[in-house]
Design a protein around this motif. Structure first.
Motif, PDB file in Angstrom:
ATOM      1  N   PRO A  27       0.760  -1.110   0.132  1.00  0.00           N
ATOM      2  CA  PRO A  27       0.169  -0.056  -0.105  1.00  0.00           C
ATOM      3  C   PRO A  27       0.909   1.295   0.085  1.00  0.00           C
ATOM      4  N   PRO A  28       0.606   2.307  -0.746  1.00  0.00           N
ATOM      5  CA  PRO A  28       1.193   3.593  -0.797  1.00  0.00           C
ATOM      6  C   PRO A  28       1.405   3.893   0.755  1.00  0.00           C
ATOM      7  N   PRO A  29       2.325   4.862   1.051  1.00  0.00           N
ATOM      8  CA  PRO A  29       2.271   5.541   2.420  1.00  0.00           C
ATOM      9  C   PRO A  29       1.435   6.560   2.375  1.00  0.00           C
ATOM     10  N   ASP A  30       0.660   6.583   3.446  1.00  0.00           N
ATOM     11  CA  ASP A  30      -0.341   7.869   3.734  1.00  0.00           C
ATOM     12  C   ASP A  30      -0.048   8.344   5.029  1.00  0.00           C
ATOM     13  N   LEU A  31       0.220   9.768   4.994  1.00  0.00           N
ATOM     14  CA  LEU A  31       0.455  10.326   6.333  1.00  0.00           C
ATOM     15  C   LEU A  31      -0.879  11.361   6.625  1.00  0.00           C
ATOM     16  N   ASP A  32      -1.897  11.006   6.445  1.00  0.00           N
ATOM     17  CA  ASP A  32      -3.226  11.671   6.786  1.00  0.00           C
ATOM     18  C   ASP A  32      -3.361  11.043   8.420  1.00  0.00           C
ATOM     19  N   GLU A  33      -3.420  11.985   9.261  1.00  0.00           N
ATOM     20  CA  GLU A  33      -3.693  11.646  10.751  1.00  0.00           C
ATOM     21  C   GLU A  33      -4.990  10.465  10.863  1.00  0.00           C
ATOM     22  N   ASP A  34      -6.086  11.114  10.300  1.00  0.00           N
ATOM     23  CA  ASP A  34      -7.260  10.192  10.315  1.00  0.00           C
ATOM     24  C   ASP A  34      -7.152   8.738  10.088  1.00  0.00           C
ATOM     25  N   ARG A  35      -6.823   8.692   8.799  1.00  0.00           N
ATOM     26  CA  ARG A  35      -6.353   7.226   8.244  1.00  0.00           C
ATOM     27  C   ARG A  35      -5.366   6.490   8.868  1.00  0.00           C
ATOM     28  N   LEU A  36      -4.588   7.127   9.349  1.00  0.00           N
ATOM     29  CA  LEU A  36      -3.506   6.563  10.167  1.00  0.00           C
ATOM     30  C   LEU A  36      -3.855   5.820  11.572  1.00  0.00           C
ATOM     31  N   PHE A  37      -4.907   6.583  12.013  1.00  0.00           N
ATOM     32  CA  PHE A  37      -5.742   6.038  13.408  1.00  0.00           C
ATOM     33  C   PHE A  37      -6.313   4.801  12.978  1.00  0.00           C
ATOM     34  N   ARG A  38      -7.066   5.115  11.641  1.00  0.00           N
ATOM     35  CA  ARG A  38      -7.828   4.108  11.481  1.00  0.00           C
ATOM     36  C   ARG A  38      -7.141   2.744  11.139  1.00  0.00           C
ATOM     37  N   GLN A  39      -6.022   3.013  10.426  1.00  0.00           N
ATOM     38  CA  GLN A  39      -5.239   1.858   9.973  1.00  0.00           C
ATOM     39  C   GLN A  39      -4.773   0.936  11.451  1.00  0.00           C
ATOM     40  N   ALA A  40      -4.286   2.229  12.236  1.00  0.00           N
ATOM     41  CA  ALA A  40      -3.822   1.275  13.746  1.00  0.00           C
ATOM     42  C   ALA A  40      -4.707   0.562  14.272  1.00  0.00           C
ATOM     43  N   ARG A  41      -5.919   0.957  14.417  1.00  0.00           N
ATOM     44  CA  ARG A  41      -7.199   0.217  14.959  1.00  0.00           C
ATOM     45  C   ARG A  41      -7.426  -0.886  14.446  1.00  0.00           C
ATOM     46  N   ARG A  42      -7.407  -0.970  13.053  1.00  0.00           N
ATOM     47  CA  ARG A  42      -7.568  -2.255  12.218  1.00  0.00           C
ATOM     48  C   ARG A  42      -6.451  -3.242  12.699  1.00  0.00           C
ATOM     49  N   ALA A  43      -5.150  -2.716  12.568  1.00  0.00           N
ATOM     50  CA  ALA A  43      -4.158  -3.697  12.842  1.00  0.00           C
ATOM     51  C   ALA A  43      -4.194  -4.243  14.189  1.00  0.00           C
ATOM     52  N   ALA A  44      -4.226  -3.397  15.170  1.00  0.00           N
ATOM     53  CA  ALA A  44      -4.300  -3.967  16.651  1.00  0.00           C
ATOM     54  C   ALA A  44      -5.412  -4.456  17.052  1.00  0.00           C
ATOM     55  N   LYS A  45      -6.665  -4.242  16.502  1.00  0.00           N
ATOM     56  CA  LYS A  45      -7.895  -4.646  16.866  1.00  0.00           C
ATOM     57  C   LYS A  45      -8.362  -4.110  18.159  1.00  0.00           C
ATOM     58  N   LEU A  46      -8.029  -3.057  18.391  1.00  0.00           N
ATOM     59  CA  LEU A  46      -8.139  -2.373  19.724  1.00  0.00           C
ATOM     60  C   LEU A  46      -8.513  -0.721  19.231  1.00  0.00           C
ATOM     61  N   ASP A  47      -9.072  -0.203  20.397  1.00  0.00           N
ATOM     62  CA  ASP A  47      -9.399   1.210  20.002  1.00  0.00           C
ATOM     63  C   ASP A  47      -8.964   2.369  20.933  1.00  0.00           C
ATOM     64  N   ASP A  48      -8.268   2.100  22.125  1.00  0.00           N
ATOM     65  CA  ASP A  48      -8.208   2.924  23.125  1.00  0.00           C
ATOM     66  C   ASP A  48      -6.691   3.458  23.136  1.00  0.00           C
ATOM     67  N   PHE A  49      -6.472   4.509  22.655  1.00  0.00           N
ATOM     68  CA  PHE A  49      -5.092   5.029  22.506  1.00  0.00           C
ATOM     69  C   PHE A  49      -4.509   5.709  23.777  1.00  0.00           C
ATOM     70  N   GLY A  50      -5.419   5.825  25.000  1.00  0.00           N
ATOM     71  CA  GLY A  50      -5.030   6.399  26.303  1.00  0.00           C
ATOM     72  C   GLY A  50      -4.928   7.766  26.185  1.00  0.00           C
ATOM     73  N   PRO A  51      -5.186   8.510  27.400  1.00  0.00           N
ATOM     74  CA  PRO A  51      -5.141   9.696  27.392  1.00  0.00           C
ATOM     75  C   PRO A  51      -4.318  10.820  26.552  1.00  0.00           C
ATOM     76  N   ASP A  52      -5.087  11.728  26.055  1.00  0.00           N
ATOM     77  CA  ASP A  52      -4.137  12.648  25.367  1.00  0.00           C
ATOM     78  C   ASP A  52      -3.339  13.628  26.245  1.00  0.00           C
ATOM     79  N   ASP A  53      -2.115  13.059  26.449  1.00  0.00           N
ATOM     80  CA  ASP A  53      -1.172  13.973  27.472  1.00  0.00           C
ATOM     81  C   ASP A  53      -0.444  14.612  26.607  1.00  0.00           C
ATOM     82  N   ALA A  54      -0.726  15.279  25.476  1.00  0.00           N
ATOM     83  CA  ALA A  54       0.282  16.070  24.543  1.00  0.00           C
ATOM     84  C   ALA A  54       0.860  15.435  23.357  1.00  0.00           C
TER      85      ALA A  54
END
Length: 417
Positions: A27-54
Motif C-alpha cells: 500500500p502507498p504510504p499515507d500520512l493523513d492523521e485520521d487514516r493513520l488512526f483507522r489503520q492502527a485500530r484495524r491492525a491492533a484490533k483495539l480502540d483505546d490510545f490512552g489519554p491525550d497527554d500532549a
C-alpha cells in the motif's frame, strides 16, 4: 564540501517502491492523521490510545512538518511505517496497562543516566556498563518496539528488528560504519520517547526543523512520564526485580535533563565529553547517513547549521543542569580518556559508583572491548558540512558561559562512538 556518494542499493530501492505501490503489492504510504488512526485500530484490533497527554499535538506538528520535508519513496514509507507502528504500540500498551493496573504502581529504582552529545562515546560506555548484571538495560529490539504483541515462542520483535537493520544497512552501508549494532545489543531508549512522538531520533532522519523547534520548547514532562511507564512495562514483562536500576542513554537527555530528573528523582548522571570539532563533524556525518536514506535532496550545509545549533543548545542545558548537582550525583568522563585508558576510566567510574569490579565483570568488559575494537569507524570532516573550528567554538561559547574549548582541536578523525 564533499559529502559521500549515494549508495547504488539506495537508488535501486527508491525506483522499486513506487512500482510495488502501483502493482498493489504494497500500500502507498499515507500520512493523513485520521487514516493513520483507522489503520492502527484495524491492525491492533483495539480502540483505546490512552489519554491525550500532549502526544497528539506532537504528532500533528510532526505530520505537518513531514508534509514540507523533502522525502523520497523510502522516506515516505519509513515515516508512514514508524508512525503507524507507534500508534499500534500505544493501543497494545493501553490494553495491557488497563488489564494490569499494578504495572503503573511498579517502583522504579533511581537510574544511572549516561548523558552525552551524539558521538561522544556514550554507546561504548553503555555497552560496557551493560556487561554488569547489577543494571537493567534495553536491547535494540525492545526500544524499537517497546510493547510485545501477542506471540508464542521467540519474540517476533527480534526478527523484525534484524530485518529493518539489514535493510537500512543494505541501502546505505554508511549506517553500519557509523553506528554498528544488532537486535540484541544494548541500545538507547529512543523508541520509548517516540511513543509520545518526541525526540531527536525522529528529527535526525529528516529535514523537519518545525518539529525540532517544537521539541526544544514544548513541555517534555508528558513524554517522560510515558517513558517511565514503558520502563515499568518492560520490567513487568521480564519479571525482573524492580530494585534493579535502569541504565539509560540517549543524546536527547541533554536537552531534557530537568524533566528527566523530575520523573526519576535520585538519578545519577555520567556526563560524557569530547573535543568539539570531532564531536560535531562526527554527529553531522551520522545525521547525513540517516537522512540520505530518506531523501534525494540532503543539504550537508543545512545539516551542519542545524546540528551545530542542536549541539550548542544541549551543551547549554547540560551545563546549567549539572551546576545544580552534587558530586555524588554527577561523574565526568572524556572520550579521549576512554580512548587512551578505558580500563582506568572504568575503574574510576566504579569507584564513584561504590561498586566492586569482580573478575567475571572485568572479563566481560574485556570481551566487549575486543569485539568493539574490530570496528574501524567512519571518516568525517567539518568542512564537508560547511563548518569551521572557529565557528564551532563561537557557537558553543555563545550558548554556554561554562564552555571551554579543547586545546587538542582537530578537523578530521576516524572514530567510533
Amino acid at each position: 564540501m564533499r559529502p559521500p556518494p549515494r549508495p547504488t542499493a539506495l537508488r535501486f530501492a527508491e525506483r522499486l517502491l513506487p512500482k510495488l505501490w502501483s502493482a498493489g503489492v504494497l500500500p502507498p504510504p499515507d500520512l493523513d492523521e485520521d487514516r493513520l488512526f483507522r489503520q492502527a485500530r484495524r491492525a491492533a484490533k483495539l480502540d483505546d490510545f490512552g489519554p491525550d497527554d500532549a502526544w497528539r499535538d506532537n504528532l500533528s506538528v510532526l505530520l505537518e512538518a513531514l508534509r514540507d520535508a523533502p522525502m523520497n519513496a523510502i522516506g515516505r514509507t519509513i515515516a508512514h511505517g514508524s508512525i503507524l507502528k507507534v500508534l499500534v504500540d500505544r493501543l497494545r500498551a493501553e490494553a495491557v496497562l488497563a488489564a494490569h493496573p499494578e504495572i503503573r504502581a511498579r517502583p522504579l529504582a533511581p537510574p544511572l543516566v549516561i548523558c552525552g552529545q551524539m558521538r561522544s562515546g556514550t554507546t561504548r560506555l553503555q555497552r560496557l556498563l551493560a556487561c554488569d548484571d547489577r543494571f537493567a538495560h534495553l536491547r535494540l529490539y525492545e526500544t524499537l518496539s517497546p510493547v510485545p504483541g501477542p506471540h508464542a515462542g521467540r519474540d517476533p520483535r527480534i526478527r523484525w528488528a534484524g530485518f529493518g537493520l539489514r535493510f537500512i544497512n543494505w541501502v546505505n552501508p554508511g549506517n553500519a560504519a557509523a553506528h554498528p549494532t544488532g537486535p540484541m545489543e544494548p541500545d538507547e531508549e529512543t523508541g520509548l520517547l517516540e511513543h509520545s512522538f518526541w525526540g531527536a531520533q525522529i528529527e535526525a532522519q529528516r529535514r523537519i526543523p518545525a518539529f525540532a523547534r517544537h521539541c526544544e520548547s514544548a513541555d517534555a514532562l508528558p513524554a517522560y512520564r510515558r517513558f517511565a511507564d514503558l520502563l515499568r512495562l518492560a520490567g513487568w514483562f521480564r519479571g525482573s526485580d524492580p530494585k534493579l536500576p535502569w541504565l539509560l542513554k540517549s543524546p536527547q537527555y541533554l536537552q531534557d535533563l530537568t524533566t528527566l530528573s523530575e520523573v526519576f528523582p535520585g538519578a545519577r548522571f555520567i556526563f560524557m565529553t569530547r573535543e568539539a570539532n570531532a564531536l560535531v563533524a562526527s554527529g553531522c556525518s551520522l545525521v547525513w547517513n540517516q537522512m540520505v536514506v530518506q531523501s534525494d535532496m540532503v543539504d550537508p550545509a543545512w545539516i551542519g547549521r542545524e546540528w551545530l545549533h542542536k549541539t550548542a543548545l544541549r551543551q547549554a542545558r547540560a551545563d546549567a543542569f549539572r551546576a545544580t548537582l552534587a558530586d555524588t550525583r554527577a561523574f565526568a568522563l572524556d572520550f579521549a580518556d576512554m580512548e587512551q585508558d578505558w580500563r582506568g576510566s572504568v575503574r574510576r567510574l566504579y569507584d564513584w559508583l561504590d561498586l566492586p569490579l569482580g573478575e567475571a565483570l572485568i572479563a566481560r568488559t574485556e570481551a566487549y572491548m575486543a569485539r568493539e575494537r574490530r570496528h574501524i569507524g567512519h571518516r568525517y570532516r567539518l568542512a564537508d558540512f560547511g563548518l569551521t573550528p572557529e565557528g564551532v567554538t563561537a557557537a558553543l561559547a555563545a550558548s554556554s558561559p561554562a564552555y571551554r574549548p579543547s586545546s587538542t582541536a582537530t578537523d578530521a578523525a576516524v572514530a567510533a562512538s
